[in-house]
Each structure stands twice: as structure tokens, then as C-alpha cells.
Design a protein around this motif. Sequence first.
Motif, PDB file in Angstrom:
ATOM      1  N   SER A  43       0.832  -1.204   0.000  1.00 14.19           N
ATOM      2  CA  SER A  43       0.000   0.000   0.000  1.00 14.19           C
ATOM      3  C   SER A  43       0.865   1.252   0.000  1.00 14.19           C
ATOM      4  O   SER A  43       0.571   2.226  -0.707  1.00 14.19           O
ATOM      5  N   ALA A  44       1.933   1.242   0.790  1.00 15.56           N
ATOM      6  CA  ALA A  44       2.831   2.396   0.860  1.00 15.56           C
ATOM      7  C   ALA A  44       3.465   2.666  -0.499  1.00 15.56           C
ATOM      8  O   ALA A  44       3.528   3.819  -0.943  1.00 15.56           O
ATOM      9  N   TYR A  45       3.931   1.614  -1.173  1.00 15.18           N
ATOM     10  CA  TYR A  45       4.546   1.814  -2.488  1.00 15.18           C
ATOM     11  C   TYR A  45       3.523   2.268  -3.527  1.00 15.18           C
ATOM     12  O   TYR A  45       3.827   3.099  -4.386  1.00 15.18           O
ATOM     13  N   GLU A  46       2.310   1.742  -3.454  1.00 13.67           N
ATOM     14  CA  GLU A  46       1.267   2.169  -4.387  1.00 13.67           C
ATOM     15  C   GLU A  46       0.948   3.648  -4.182  1.00 13.67           C
ATOM     16  O   GLU A  46       0.837   4.413  -5.142  1.00 13.67           O
ATOM     17  N   LEU A  47       0.817   4.072  -2.928  1.00 17.68           N
ATOM     18  CA  LEU A  47       0.567   5.486  -2.646  1.00 17.68           C
ATOM     19  C   LEU A  47       1.753   6.356  -3.068  1.00 17.68           C
ATOM     20  O   LEU A  47       1.557   7.466  -3.571  1.00 17.68           O
ATOM     21  N   ALA A  48       2.968   5.868  -2.892  1.00 14.60           N
ATOM     22  CA  ALA A  48       4.153   6.629  -3.321  1.00 14.60           C
ATOM     23  C   ALA A  48       4.155   6.805  -4.833  1.00 14.60           C
ATOM     24  O   ALA A  48       4.445   7.899  -5.335  1.00 14.60           O
ATOM     25  N   ARG A  49       3.818   5.752  -5.569  1.00 17.59           N
ATOM     26  CA  ARG A  49       3.773   5.842  -7.033  1.00 17.59           C
ATOM     27  C   ARG A  49       2.749   6.877  -7.505  1.00 17.59           C
ATOM     28  O   ARG A  49       2.932   7.531  -8.515  1.00 17.59           O
ATOM     29  N   ARG A  50       1.651   7.007  -6.734  1.00 10.88           N
ATOM     30  CA  ARG A  50       0.588   7.945  -7.103  1.00 10.88           C
ATOM     31  C   ARG A  50       0.715   9.295  -6.393  1.00 10.88           C
ATOM     32  O   ARG A  50      -0.206  10.099  -6.462  1.00 10.88           O
ATOM     33  N   ASP A  51       1.848   9.527  -5.716  1.00  7.46           N
ATOM     34  CA  ASP A  51       2.061  10.763  -4.952  1.00  7.46           C
ATOM     35  C   ASP A  51       0.942  11.000  -3.946  1.00  7.46           C
ATOM     36  O   ASP A  51       0.454  12.120  -3.791  1.00  7.46           O
ATOM     37  N   ARG A  52       0.542   9.957  -3.220  1.00  7.79           N
ATOM     38  CA  ARG A  52      -0.557  10.055  -2.260  1.00  7.79           C
ATOM     39  C   ARG A  52      -0.138   9.738  -0.831  1.00  7.79           C
ATOM     40  O   ARG A  52      -0.988   9.659   0.047  1.00  7.79           O
ATOM     41  N   LEU A  53       1.154   9.522  -0.580  1.00  8.68           N
ATOM     42  CA  LEU A  53       1.604   9.314   0.795  1.00  8.68           C
ATOM     43  C   LEU A  53       1.403  10.610   1.575  1.00  8.68           C
ATOM     44  O   LEU A  53       1.415  11.692   0.984  1.00  8.68           O
ATOM     45  N   PRO A  54       1.246  10.541   2.890  1.00  7.28           N
ATOM     46  CA  PRO A  54       1.060  11.767   3.672  1.00  7.28           C
ATOM     47  C   PRO A  54       2.332  12.601   3.803  1.00  7.28           C
ATOM     48  O   PRO A  54       2.335  13.609   4.504  1.00  7.28           O
ATOM     49  N   VAL A  55       3.396  12.190   3.132  1.00  9.77           N
ATOM     50  CA  VAL A  55       4.673  12.921   3.131  1.00  9.77           C
ATOM     51  C   VAL A  55       5.215  12.970   1.703  1.00  9.77           C
ATOM     52  O   VAL A  55       4.936  12.082   0.902  1.00  9.77           O
TER      53      VAL A  55
END
Length: 88
Positions: A43-55
Motif C-alpha cells: 500500500s505504501a509503495y502504491e501510494l508513493a507511485r501515485r504521490d498520495r503518501l502523507p509525506v
Amino acid sequence: MDSKKASTPAKDSPVWTVEGIRALGAVTDVATVGEIFGMSRSSAYELARRDRLPVPVLRVGSRYRVSVAAILAALGVPSDPPPPPPTT
């Protein structure tokens, strides 16, 4: 017990302390960010790929890196540790 993490009795999942996060150094990887924010590695990598991590995510070549100061800021914690109490 690991100095960076402590276990919670209920789930036995790692809980990151402020000191543990600061001990990571200047930057860390996305998997660690996911662990800190309570999400799976995928999930963290998927959010990072989509620029959706909270940081914000730094892309260095084919790697993702995250500033520890940004993690602390997202958690509402100053990036610098508090000064030691004065000695008298």
C-alpha cells in the motif's frame, strides 16, 4: 526490546517512537514510512507511485526516499529533539 520500536500488547504490531523515527537518519525508505503510518508495504509503495503518501516522496533514480523531517512534521513533531534540561 528494540530501541526503535515497542510492542503493543493487543496486536503485537510495532509502534514507532519519536526517538526511533529520529534515529533513522536524514531519509528512509517507503516500506518504513508505511510501517510508521500503519499501512502495508504494498500500500505504501502504491501510494508513493501515485504521490498520495502523507509525506513528500523523493525519487532518486529508481528508488523512493522520504525525509525523516517530513515524517516528523506530518506527525506534528518538531524535527529537532528538545534541548536537554538545564543542569543546576
